[in-house]
Design a protein around this motif. Structure first.
Motif, short mmCIF file in Angstrom:
data_model
loop_
_atom_site.label_atom_id
_atom_site.label_comp_id
_atom_site.label_asym_id
_atom_site.label_seq_id
_atom_site.Cartn_x
_atom_site.Cartn_y
_atom_site.Cartn_z
N GLY A 210 -42.29 20.55 73.67
CA GLY A 210 -43.38 21.00 73.86
C GLY A 210 -43.94 20.66 74.76
O GLY A 210 -43.55 20.31 76.07
N GLN A 211 -45.52 21.54 75.11
CA GLN A 211 -45.98 21.41 76.32
C GLN A 211 -46.92 19.84 75.75
O GLN A 211 -48.24 20.07 77.03
CB GLN A 211 -47.15 22.71 76.21
CG GLN A 211 -46.16 23.69 76.80
CD GLN A 211 -45.70 23.70 77.99
OE1 GLN A 211 -46.56 22.19 78.80
NE2 GLN A 211 -45.28 24.73 78.60
N GLY A 212 -46.53 19.37 75.14
CA GLY A 212 -47.54 17.93 75.03
C GLY A 212 -48.93 18.02 74.46
O GLY A 212 -49.83 17.30 74.46
N GLU A 213 -49.22 18.99 74.03
CA GLU A 213 -50.54 19.45 73.26
C GLU A 213 -49.98 17.76 71.70
O GLU A 213 -49.28 17.73 71.31
CB GLU A 213 -50.35 20.79 72.00
CG GLU A 213 -50.59 21.93 73.01
CD GLU A 213 -48.90 22.09 73.56
OE1 GLU A 213 -49.29 22.98 73.66
OE2 GLU A 213 -47.68 21.11 73.07
N GLN A 214 -51.24 16.94 72.24
CA GLN A 214 -50.87 16.26 70.65
C GLN A 214 -52.33 16.47 69.86
O GLN A 214 -53.27 17.03 69.88
CB GLN A 214 -51.99 15.27 71.82
CG GLN A 214 -50.71 14.21 72.93
CD GLN A 214 -50.69 13.39 73.23
OE1 GLN A 214 -52.40 12.59 72.21
NE2 GLN A 214 -50.78 12.90 74.27
N TYR A 215 -52.28 16.19 68.27
CA TYR A 215 -52.67 16.16 67.40
C TYR A 215 -53.63 14.72 67.14
O TYR A 215 -52.46 14.49 66.44
CB TYR A 215 -52.08 16.59 66.40
CG TYR A 215 -51.83 18.07 66.54
CD1 TYR A 215 -50.62 18.71 67.29
CD2 TYR A 215 -52.54 19.71 66.71
CE1 TYR A 215 -50.27 19.70 67.79
CE2 TYR A 215 -52.09 20.90 66.47
CZ TYR A 215 -51.00 20.76 67.56
OH TYR A 215 -50.79 21.88 68.32
N PHE A 216 -55.32 14.67 66.52
CA PHE A 216 -55.53 13.46 66.48
C PHE A 216 -55.29 13.23 65.25
O PHE A 216 -56.56 13.59 64.16
CB PHE A 216 -56.88 13.31 67.86
CG PHE A 216 -56.24 13.19 68.67
CD1 PHE A 216 -56.22 13.89 70.24
CD2 PHE A 216 -56.01 12.09 69.16
CE1 PHE A 216 -55.62 13.72 70.98
CE2 PHE A 216 -55.93 11.30 70.36
CZ PHE A 216 -55.62 12.38 71.36
N GLY A 217 -55.80 12.26 64.49
CA GLY A 217 -56.51 11.84 63.22
C GLY A 217 -57.78 11.43 63.54
O GLY A 217 -58.15 11.65 64.42
N GLY B 248 -43.41 16.21 71.39
CA GLY B 248 -42.55 15.75 71.88
C GLY B 248 -41.67 16.23 73.19
O GLY B 248 -41.86 17.42 73.40
N TYR C 85 -48.56 8.82 69.50
CA TYR C 85 -49.37 7.96 70.33
C TYR C 85 -50.93 7.11 69.70
O TYR C 85 -51.14 7.35 68.91
CB TYR C 85 -50.07 9.04 71.39
CG TYR C 85 -49.19 9.78 71.87
CD1 TYR C 85 -48.77 10.63 71.53
CD2 TYR C 85 -48.94 9.17 73.64
CE1 TYR C 85 -48.06 11.73 71.96
CE2 TYR C 85 -47.64 10.41 74.13
CZ TYR C 85 -47.96 11.09 73.44
OH TYR C 85 -46.85 12.26 73.79
#
Lengths: 115, 111
Positions: A100-107, A97, A33
């Motif tokens: 998963g539960q949609g947990e996003q890991y950000f830079g 994707g 994203y």
């Protein structure tokens, strides 16, 4: 393992120039994203890639913005003919994707300043 | 895009006080995440809630997902300066995990 990395961390450019921002997602994450965050504001969705499907470009603010993801891994966000209103922090995130539960890991983001 | 509202927009409290922030929508969500963002960094995931009525605790933080899965709250007990940050709620909007982020609540905890 390594987290999401972004480069450069800071970019200053003159109005009218093109810029490229890079994102290296977490290995194995199929979704990637891009978001934009102006000072003191929340996250504005720009685009996302999910596996081999066509990207969701519904958040891109104009045709000056484009992104690609090569080999299902690294992504580049390109802004052509930059304008002062493009100044913001650009954040990239990845997630597992489907499944998963949609947990996003950000830079950490790229701070773009257009002068 | 569904309407997603976080309140309050800004909250300033003294160390040791309690606080609650809210995330509300008219839409039903399959799951919802809370993130905290500190200055100069990307948001960091705090918790995922999935079941209506679910309550999850993370040390001094308590998260609740509404029974109808349209709203959520975050309660912090005995806040500390390290709790300072922008708290973002993000419900999931598709099967691939696309999230819709709220505008966030800026929390400032002073010693």
């Amino acid at each position: 393992g390594a987290g999401v990395s972004q480069s450069p961390s800071n970019k200053v450019t003159e109005k009218g120039k093109d810029v490229e921002l890079r994102c290296d997602p977490i290995s194995g994450h199929t979704a990637l994203y891009w978001y934009r965050q102006s000072l003191g504001q929340g996250l504005e969705f720009l685009i996302y890639f999910q596996g081999n499907s066509a990207p969701d470009k519904s958040g891109l603010p104009s045709d000056r913005f484009s992104a690609e993801r090569t080999g299902g891994s690294v992504s580049t966000l390109t802004i052509q003919r930059t304008q002062q209103e493009d100044s913001a922090v650009y954040l990239c995130a990845s997630s597992l994707g489907q499944g998963g539960q949609g947990e996003q890991y950000f830079g950490p983001g790229t701070r773009l300043t257009v002068t | 895009t569904q309407l997603l509202e976080q309140s309050p927009q800004f909250l300033s409290i003294q160390e040791g006080e309690n606080l609650t922030v809210y995330c509300n929508s008219s839409s039903v969500f399959s799951s919802l995440q809370w993130y905290r963002q500190e200055p100069g960094e990307g948001p960091v995931l705090l918790v995922t809630v999935v079941t209506g009525g679910e309550v999850k605790k993370l040390k001094r933080l308590t998260f609740q997902f509404g029974d109808a899965r349209k709203d959520s709250s975050l309660h912090i007990t005995a806040a500390q300066p390290g709790d300072t940050g922008l708290y973002l709620c993000a419900p999931r909007t598709d099967s691939w995990g696309k999230l819709q982020f709220g505008a966030g609540t800026q929390v400032v905890v002073t010693p």
